[in-house]
Design an enzyme around this catalytic site. Structure first.
Site, PDB file in Angstrom:
ATOM      1  N   HIS A   1       0.855  -1.187   0.000  1.00 48.76           N
ATOM      2  CA  HIS A   1       0.000   0.000   0.000  1.00 48.76           C
ATOM      3  C   HIS A   1       0.893   1.240   0.000  1.00 48.76           C
ATOM      4  O   HIS A   1       1.936   1.254   0.638  1.00 48.76           O
ATOM      5  CB  HIS A   1      -0.894   0.019   1.247  1.00 48.76           C
ATOM      6  N   ASP A  57      -7.953  -5.244   0.034  1.00 48.09           N
ATOM      7  CA  ASP A  57      -8.437  -6.132  -1.036  1.00 48.09           C
ATOM      8  C   ASP A  57      -8.090  -7.586  -0.804  1.00 48.09           C
ATOM      9  O   ASP A  57      -8.578  -8.460  -1.527  1.00 48.09           O
ATOM     10  CB  ASP A  57      -7.839  -5.669  -2.382  1.00 48.09           C
TER      11      ASP A  57
HETATM   12  C1  SDX Z   1      -6.251   0.045  -2.907  1.00 46.51           C
HETATM   13  O1  SDX Z   1      -4.423   4.618  -2.116  1.00 46.51           O
HETATM   14  C2  SDX Z   1      -5.346   3.973  -1.480  1.00 46.51           C
HETATM   15  O2  SDX Z   1      -5.728   4.359  -0.385  1.00 46.51           O
HETATM   16  C3  SDX Z   1      -5.939   2.752  -2.220  1.00 46.51           C
HETATM   17  C4  SDX Z   1      -6.968   1.956  -1.434  1.00 46.51           C
HETATM   18  C5  SDX Z   1      -8.227   2.750  -1.195  1.00 46.51           C
HETATM   19  O3  SDX Z   1      -8.968   2.397  -0.255  1.00 46.51           O
HETATM   20  O4  SDX Z   1      -8.529   3.654  -2.018  1.00 46.51           O
HETATM   21  O5  SDX Z   1      -6.415   1.552  -0.185  1.00 46.51           O
HETATM   22  C6  SDX Z   1      -7.390   0.697  -2.196  1.00 46.51           C
HETATM   23  O6  SDX Z   1      -6.018   0.355  -4.041  1.00 46.51           O
HETATM   24  C7  SDX Z   1      -5.372  -0.926  -2.153  1.00 46.51           C
HETATM   25  C8  SDX Z   1      -4.162  -1.428  -3.008  1.00 46.51           C
HETATM   26  C9  SDX Z   1      -4.669  -2.528  -3.949  1.00 46.51           C
HETATM   27  N1  SDX Z   1      -3.621  -2.904  -4.891  1.00 46.51           N
HETATM   28  C10 SDX Z   1      -2.979  -4.086  -4.820  1.00 46.51           C
HETATM   29  O7  SDX Z   1      -3.135  -4.904  -3.919  1.00 46.51           O
HETATM   30  C11 SDX Z   1      -2.034  -4.361  -5.985  1.00 46.51           C
HETATM   31  C12 SDX Z   1      -0.686  -4.894  -5.445  1.00 46.51           C
HETATM   32  N2  SDX Z   1      -0.018  -3.806  -4.741  1.00 46.51           N
HETATM   33  C13 SDX Z   1       0.978  -3.040  -5.508  1.00 46.51           C
HETATM   34  O8  SDX Z   1       0.666  -2.855  -6.848  1.00 46.51           O
HETATM   35  C14 SDX Z   1       1.440  -1.793  -4.739  1.00 46.51           C
HETATM   36  O9  SDX Z   1       1.723  -2.194  -3.467  1.00 46.51           O
HETATM   37  C15 SDX Z   1       0.537  -0.578  -4.683  1.00 46.51           C
HETATM   38  C16 SDX Z   1       0.091  -0.140  -6.022  1.00 46.51           C
HETATM   39  C17 SDX Z   1      -0.645  -0.844  -3.820  1.00 46.51           C
HETATM   40  C18 SDX Z   1       1.363   0.563  -4.044  1.00 46.51           C
HETATM   41  O10 SDX Z   1       2.315   0.902  -4.950  1.00 46.51           O
HETATM   42  P1  SDX Z   1       3.465   1.983  -4.549  1.00 46.51           P
HETATM   43  O11 SDX Z   1       3.136   2.705  -3.320  1.00 46.51           O
HETATM   44  O12 SDX Z   1       3.767   2.768  -5.780  1.00 46.51           O
HETATM   45  O13 SDX Z   1       4.649   1.071  -4.143  1.00 46.51           O
HETATM   46  P2  SDX Z   1       5.706   0.553  -5.143  1.00 46.51           P
HETATM   47  O14 SDX Z   1       5.029  -0.111  -6.306  1.00 46.51           O
HETATM   48  O15 SDX Z   1       6.678   1.635  -5.404  1.00 46.51           O
HETATM   49  O16 SDX Z   1       6.363  -0.611  -4.271  1.00 46.51           O
HETATM   50  C19 SDX Z   1       7.419  -0.327  -3.395  1.00 46.51           C
HETATM   51  C20 SDX Z   1       8.292  -1.587  -3.522  1.00 46.51           C
HETATM   52  C21 SDX Z   1       8.678  -1.883  -4.968  1.00 46.51           C
HETATM   53  O17 SDX Z   1       9.930  -2.548  -4.936  1.00 46.51           O
HETATM   54  P3  SDX Z   1      11.267  -1.634  -5.231  1.00 46.51           P
HETATM   55  O18 SDX Z   1      11.069  -1.021  -6.604  1.00 46.51           O
HETATM   56  O19 SDX Z   1      11.317  -0.632  -4.123  1.00 46.51           O
HETATM   57  O20 SDX Z   1      12.385  -2.672  -5.208  1.00 46.51           O
HETATM   58  O21 SDX Z   1       7.549  -2.724  -3.071  1.00 46.51           O
HETATM   59  C22 SDX Z   1       7.362  -3.637  -4.151  1.00 46.51           C
HETATM   60  C23 SDX Z   1       7.631  -2.880  -5.435  1.00 46.51           C
HETATM   61  O22 SDX Z   1       8.159  -3.751  -6.422  1.00 46.51           O
HETATM   62  N3  SDX Z   1       5.968  -4.067  -4.084  1.00 46.51           N
HETATM   63  C24 SDX Z   1       5.546  -5.327  -4.250  1.00 46.51           C
HETATM   64  C25 SDX Z   1       4.154  -5.276  -4.065  1.00 46.51           C
HETATM   65  N4  SDX Z   1       3.785  -4.027  -3.802  1.00 46.51           N
HETATM   66  C26 SDX Z   1       4.904  -3.276  -3.826  1.00 46.51           C
HETATM   67  N5  SDX Z   1       6.208  -6.466  -4.533  1.00 46.51           N
HETATM   68  C27 SDX Z   1       5.441  -7.594  -4.630  1.00 46.51           C
HETATM   69  N6  SDX Z   1       4.100  -7.631  -4.463  1.00 46.51           N
HETATM   70  C28 SDX Z   1       3.430  -6.495  -4.173  1.00 46.51           C
HETATM   71  N7  SDX Z   1       2.118  -6.518  -4.005  1.00 46.51           N
END
Ligand code: SDX
Length: 432
Positions: free
Chosen positions: A308, A365
């Protein structure tokens, strides 16, 4: 004592300016950078808005480090435990919990706006039966603006209120009709004798040929899911609604833009993606392979329902849904292997250094899809359920922005330009 400031020195000119630090009720203060361009001729860059406050708001507060979520100051676990969705919708929209009199009046308006114009039914006929219900929601909700010319003066508080009532009231009817269209069953009209969630379930699952009774366990579980999804500060879809609203577009078009942004699997589409992922993983024994894939930079696979932007601790909504998940499956006597896989996946991921170091925890989720599936909501309707609930947050945030006359102006971000510098046109015959 003067206002707190932060000094910024431009080392190219040696000039130093003081930028004001503005404090809110709680949470991190902000630096007001509005004078930066005038003083230094420079913009700020914050791709993905990781540390940028886009507005001031009184609606929802999140502390990502502590896993705190407040709606108008009330902790989410207290609201999930003691309140119900329609009351939470009132709280988000008006800022206070309603008195009995206020709630009676508000409920009357929501109940008596639940039908939509018969002409809107024709929009559904244009969609293929296999159209994703979210595609239908984007189209039909946007089309509402073609039917309500009597309340689109966004500067009139009464018009803003009736638009909010219409959207809160009609989303369940529009959502249920999207489902009925996809299964080829006749639409079911709202029944004003039923409560908000009962009415939605009746419109979703009743058929003319049989009587239908709402299961109270299902109704309570769905009501809780609606509460937990109602608002969440300036997430991607809420920010989309605010930006669309800042151009003074009508509220129905703005909510349609929010539905569009929510649809993505990185946002509200994640609940549907979690179920698909759990199905792809199959038996718990294959989990380590998928965890390794999620950690592999070269593999686009992500653990859906994990991570998140704000929560670097457990999403408090996921905690509540995890408990609710066990309760609902037990009460409905449903044995879903996806739950076993989800529990094992959570256990292994939370022990893995990659997830620990990046503070990746289950989010809202991760468990919601298992509950929705258990209560009979089809997978392609999961994000529609999210949109139905979040409409309350979207329209509350939209109304707050419009009413804030002192700060209301069109949102117009700038950029760091990295394209070609000025160059002259080359006739086709001279191009290489
Ligand atoms: C919702 O914003 C909100 O409040 C949203 C929400 C709401 O109520 O409105 O809470 C609802 O959208 C919840 C999130 C649902 N999405 C998912 O579950 C999809 C999987 N999650 C990821 O796509 C990600 O965690 C996000 C999109 C939720 C957050 O993305 P960020 O903040 O841009 O974080 P990032 O992608 O930069 O990740 C930071 C690091 C990265 O690694 P590095 O580049 O630093 O090496 O963490 C890794 C990412 O690769 N990472 C994950 C991961 N999520 C982040 N690695 C594996 N699996 C994951 N799920």
């Amino acid at each position: 004592m003067g206002q707190d400031t932060i000094s910024i020195t431009d080392n190219r000119s040696g000039k130093t300016i003081e930028l004001p630090i503005v404090k809110g009720t709680t949470g991190p203060p902000v630096i007001n950078v509005a004078s930066l361009y005038k003083e230094f001729g420079i913009f700020t860059l914050d791709e993905g808005f990781t540390t940028t406050a886009s507005c001031q708001s009184k609606i929802t507060f999140i502390d990502g480090e502590k896993g705190i979520l407040l709606y108008r100051g009330y902790p989410i676990d207290q609201l999930a435990e003691n309140s119900h969705f329609l009351e939470v919708a009132y709280l988000l929209l008006y800022g206070e919990l309603p008195t009995e009199e206020q709630y009676k009046d508000y409920k009357y308006h929501i109940t008596h706006h639940s039908m939509f114009h018969e002409g809107l039914k024709k929009f559904y006929d244009g969609f293929r039966p296999d159209a994703h219900p979210m595609a239908i929601m984007v189209g039909v909700v946007g089309a509402l603006s073609a039917f309500y010319h009597d309340s689109t003066d966004i500067h009139d508080p009464k018009h803003r209120e009736i638009s909010a009532h219409r959207l809160i009231a009609k989303m369940p009817t529009i959502a249920a009709a999207s489902f009925k269209h996809s299964v080829g069953q006749p639409f079911v009209y709202p029944d004003n004798r039923l409560g908000y969630v009962d009415n939605f379930l009746n419109m979703m699952f009743s058929v003319p040929s049989e009587s239908y009774g709402v299961n109270p366990v299902v109704k309570d579980a769905l009501d809780k899911i609606f509460i937990l999804h109602a608002d969440h500060e300036q997430n991607a879809s809420t920010s989309t609604v605010r930006l669309a609203g800042s151009s003074q577009a009508n509220p129905f078009a703005c909510i349609s833009s929010g539905i569009t942004a929510l649809w993505g699997p990185a946002h509200g589409g994640a609940n549907e993606a979690v179920l698909k992922m759990l199905g792809e993983i199959g038996k718990p024994g294959d989990i380590p392979k998928f965890i390794e894939r999620a950690k592999d930079k070269n593999d686009p696979f992500r653990l859906m329902g994990f991570g998140h932007r704000v929560y670097k601790n457990y999403d408090p909504r996921a905690m509540i849904l995890k408990k609710s998940c066990h309760k609902v499956l037990e009460e409905l006597d449903v044995h879903d292997p996806n739950l076993d896989t989800a529990m094992k996946l959570e256990e292994l991921a939370l022990k893995d250094d990659y997830f620990i170091s990046k503070k990746l925890y289950p989010n809202v989720d991760f468990y919601s899809g298992i509950i929705l599936k258990a209560i009979g909501i089809p997978v392609n309707m999961f994000t529609v359920i999210f949109a139905l609930a979040r409409t309350v947050g979207w329209i509350s945030q939209w109304a707050e922005m419009i009413a804030d006359e002192g700060h209301f102006r069109i949102g117009r971000p700038r950029q760091l330009y990295t394209g070609a510098d000025t160059r002259s046109y080359v006739p086709m015959k001279d191009r290489k």
